[in-house]
Design an enzyme around this catalytic site. Structure first.
Site, PDB file in Angstrom:
ATOM      1  N   ASP A 488       0.798  -1.211   0.000  1.00  0.00           N
ATOM      2  CA  ASP A 488       0.000   0.000   0.000  1.00  0.00           C
ATOM      3  C   ASP A 488       0.832   1.263   0.000  1.00  0.00           C
ATOM      4  OD1 ASP A 488      -2.722   0.122  -0.064  1.00  0.00           O
ATOM      5  OD2 ASP A 488      -2.957  -0.683   1.953  1.00  0.00           O
ATOM      6  N   CYS A 489       2.080   1.117   0.350  1.00  0.00           N
ATOM      7  CA  CYS A 489       2.922   2.291   0.547  1.00  0.00           C
ATOM      8  C   CYS A 489       3.882   2.517  -0.616  1.00  0.00           C
ATOM      9  CB  CYS A 489       3.681   2.148   1.858  1.00  0.00           C
ATOM     10  SG  CYS A 489       2.531   2.018   3.239  1.00  0.00           S
TER      11      CYS A 489
END
Ligand code: GLC
Ligand code: GLC
Length: 816
Positions: A488-489
């Protein structure tokens, strides 16, 4: 290293022996609609279905000290005041124990030869917590004392409850009837639900107004109503009216030496038909509540419900069991990892001591991955979850990243465009069919974006998922990453320089350049299941076309995705490599090593082996494999959130327990049983319990999301326990790849990959109605390779047990 408790495997409990654990060690109660979090000092809260919208009791996140509020009991004997769970009073106890079990927690405290044992659980098919408290006089003298209960109500919407005080300090309303305190805030207008807290005995008084209970200048640790209480002289009957409604019972108890008394409390949630809300003007209709109260008005009714719940867990935990020479492995596989899978399925990522229950709803990728961890236990609920998830998919194959459990509608604020999402649907459906053989699920008519007009068979959703990847390829022919893939990052289209912007939803690039090698690996690995499904359905031509796409992707990975010693992670918007020897920091990432080898890319030419060797060389530590190396020390605007964390934490080179299993599975695919098990036991909590309880800090019976990596100051310290895809992936890894008992479309594959020193193991697996008692004998002292497999004494070719629908037990002997 200090230990704080021990495993009681026969009882399926973890027994905590001091209230002062390095962090609150919690458990979950509830199996269906009503859920609770409970710490080893009785902290926590409960809610109905949705931790944000139907919060029953109040909790104060990020408090000092941590873990404030719960269902608290106070005992006052003479001038001594104490709590069986130590908190909130924190008076020293002569004896303390907390037993966290499957769906229940028992907290036991003794002081001055008075023993208090509090059982907390949510009975099956019941919307409430039951607290049974047993008080025993262990002295030789008659005892007279006062028992106080305490629960603070949340005004339903947990987010509103701790932000909107100008309104909420006026709206609180209660009604008191005998020993029951009803919480009915907003019931007059738009709500058709209320909650209550009751006890099955007469009370000497009650409080339903928090400030009257605590006094204006005290907290729950020394409430005035308790501290100043004098039996026979004091009065207690405060009524909540605005401010903060609570429920506290005051019970006078007399106990002869050696005698016990039990009280049953019920903290329940009730819904009422809209036109049946009132008994008379201003008085709520208590019919449904009274039925719930009656159900548990005796201790024996409580014991019966506990026995029923135990049966439920016995059944769930009997589907897969292992008997090996290693207790730690047995307790992970047979008890705690499976338990965590069910809790993670129920709660998704909503409510833990790290997730506030007001943030995200159900994640598309998260929930699809969770399926594989519990489908053998609750196949019907897995089926429903799959349909719910697929209903939030878009027609182009993309998906809402999240949906709200109460409405089941996609969340518009977050939207879609996370390009790994679609593939996880194929993964969950394949896992479901392999377990159940229920091919009909593919014919189920499922809408796109919850619009009934667009409904198509589920198979079409899988096809949309597969084609979403092909339709979104970048300059190298690798899949475009979108807002992020599993990581997600890793936000390659974000380029955020504005504080407060979400890295996940800000998009400043057109998204047509940055590519993900992880999604490429996933496409080859999970796409293969799509091909197998098509073949099974006789769709030969389609299967062939799909296979060609996969073959092409594999070639692309071997060229554009290969860095010389490991797989590249991605290409950024400037077409620069991410996760390559060419990079200054973040040279190697874990995800593409795991998934590309799981897809069997480079297995023939040694690249796969080399990639795993590099993972061991650069990523491995005593506490597991870090996500990337070296950690980012600077903010890289072109990479996003991954470079925003301090080195060693979270996605920036933390040990993400979710993706360690990908490497472990990859090791088993290459037959490296010793490496696989070494990686496994470094993160599995039961192994860490023995060595690292104090450093680890989180519960020693469940996985955390992350353990601080080697670049962190607190290397080895865990955070974010319980709700993580780690649970499902580790169970899949140990049960299907290390022990090697793996459901497939047409049978049960037995293909262990274990340390060469293991003599073998025994396991029981229920599969499609039959029970297989499996004995594995590692006669050749190897890691992998089944030489002979017999069923009920008859040898079969290969190592797949065919489907038996006879409902009987069969004995399977496997020689390695
Ligand atoms: C969190 C998210 C999950 C994501 C992972 C890695 O666990 O819930 O969706 O894949 O972090 O970033
Ligand atoms: C944060 C977390 C990450 C999580 C994401 C989505 O970025 O660090 O782990 O997946 O939020 O909620």
């Amino acid at each position: 290293m200090k230990k704080y408790g021990f495993f009681d495997d026969a009882a399926r409990e973890y027994v905590i022996t001091t209230p002062q654990t390095p962090y609150p060690w919690i458990n979950y109660l509830g199996t269906q609609d009503f859920f609770s979090l409970i710490s080893n000092t009785a902290g926590g809260y409960c809610f109905y279905k949705d931790a944000r919208l139907r919060r029953i009791t109040r909790y104060r996140y990020n408090n000092v000290p941590v873990d404030m509020n719960g269902r608290y009991f106070y005992i006052k004997e003479g001038s001594d005041v104490w709590s069986p769970g130590w908190k909130p009073v924190k008076n020293d106890l002569d004896d303390y124990k907390c037993r966290h079990g499957m769906g229940y927690t028992v907290i036991h405290g003794t002081k001055n030869k008075l023993a208090a044992e509090a059982l907390f659980f949510v009975p099956m098919n019941f919307n409430g917590e039951v607290h049974k408290i047993k008080l025993t006089n262990e002295s030789k003298k008659k005892k007279k004392f006062t028992l106080f209960s305490m629960a603070e109500f949340c005004l339903w919407n947990a987010h509103d409850d701790f932000t909107n005080f100008q309104r909420n300090l006026n709206t609180g309303e209660v009604e008191v009837d005998g020993s029951t305190i009803y919480h009915k805030t907003e019931y007059r207008e738009r709500r058709n639900h209320y909650s209550f807290y009751t006890v099955n005995t007469e009370v000497a008084g009650f409080h339903s107004d928090r400030d009257s209970f605590t006094g204006r200048y005290n907290g729950f640790e020394a409430p005035e109503a308790v501290m100043k209480w004098k039996p026979g002289k004091s009065e207690a009957k405060s009524v909540g009216d605005g401010w903060s409604p609570i429920a506290s019972h005051v019970i006078e108890v007399t106990l002869e030496p050696g005698k016990s008394e039990e009280f049953v409390f019920v903290l329940g949630y009730v819904e009422v038909e809209n036109d049946d809300k009132w008994a008379k003007p201003g008085v709520i209709n208590k019919k449904n509540a009274k039925a719930m109260i009656k159900k548990f008005n005796t201790a024996s009714a409580v014991n019966k419900a506990m026995a029923e719940m135990k049966k439920f867990w016995d059944d769930l935990l009997s589907r897969y069991t292992v008997k090996s020479g290693d207790d730690k492995l047995n307790r992970m596989v047979n008890i705690w990892n499976q338990y965590q899978c069910i809790v993670t399925f129920n709660l998704s990522r909503s409510a833990s001591y790290f997730e506030s229950g007001i943030g995200r709803g159900m994640g598309f990728r998260d929930s699809n991955q969770d399926i594989a961890g519990f489908v053998h236990q609750l196949p019907d609920r897995a089926r429903q979850r799959i349909i719910d998830l697929a209903s939030t998919q878009f027609e182009n194959g993309g998906a809402y990243h999240q949906y709200q459990p109460l409405t089941k509608k996609g969340n518009n604020e977050v939207g879609g465009n996370f390009n790994d999402d679609p593939l996880w649907l194929i993964y969950s459906v394949a896992s479901y069919i392999k377990e159940t053989g229920d091919w009909d699920i593919l014919k189920e008519s499922v809408p796109f974006d919850n619009n009934p007009a667009t409904a198509k068979p589920l198979l079409d959703h899988l096809s949309a998922s597969f084609h979403h990847v092909i339709n979104n390829l970048g300059p190298h022919g690798l899949p475009l990453i979108g807002r992020a893939d599993w990581n997600d990052c890793l936000n390659l289209n974000c380029f955020s320089t504005t504080p407060d912007e979400s890295f996940q939803t800000c998009t400043s690039k057109d998204g047509k350049t940055a590519e993900s090698v992880l999604i490429a690996g996933m496409f080859a690995c999970i796409g293969k299941e799509y091909v197998r499904i098509l073949k099974h359905l006789g769709k030969k031509a389609e299967a062939e076309v799909a296979q060609n796409h996969i073959d092409k992707m594999k070639k692309t990975i071997l060229t554009a995705g290969w860095d010389g010693e490991w797989f590249v992670r991605a290409y950024d918007d400037n077409k620069q490599k991410v996760g390559s020897k060419e990079c200054g920091e973040g040279k190697i990432f874990i995800e593409s090593q795991g998934f590309c080898v799981m897809a069997e890319v480079g297995v023939d030419d040694g690249k796969a082996e080399k990639a795993l060797e590099s993972a061991r060389k650069y990523l491995d530590t005593d506490h597991g494999l870090v996500l990337l190396n070296p950690a980012y020390t600077k903010y890289h605007v072109e990479l996003g959130e991954v470079s925003s964390y301090p080195p060693g934490y979270k996605e920036n080179a933390g040990i993400f327990c979710h993706n360690n299993p990908w490497i472990i599975i990859a090791e088993t695919i290459l037959g490296q049983g010793d490496n696989a098990f070494s990686h496994y036991s470094k993160i599995a909590p039961a192994y860490r319990e023995e060595k690292y309880s104090e450093l680890h800090r989180m519960e020693p019976y469940v996985y955390p999301q992350m353990i601080a990596g080697k670049d962190a100051k607190r290397h080895g310290e865990a955070k974010n326990s319980w709700l993580t895809g780690t649970a499902a992936w580790n169970f899949v890894t140990v049960s299907q790849w290390i022990l090697g008992i793996r459901p497939d479309y047409d049978g049960l594959i037995i293909d262990p990959c274990i340390p060469s020193t293991w003599p073998g193991f025994k396991a029981t697996r229920k599969f499609r109605g039959a029970t297989f008692n499996i004995t594995v004998k590692n006669e050749s002292k190897s890691c992998k390779g089944v030489r002979c497999l017999t069923i009920d004494g008859k040898a079969i070719p290969g190592n797949t047990i065919p489907v038996f629908t006879d409902g009987k037990a069969h004995s399977v002997v496997v020689i390695m």
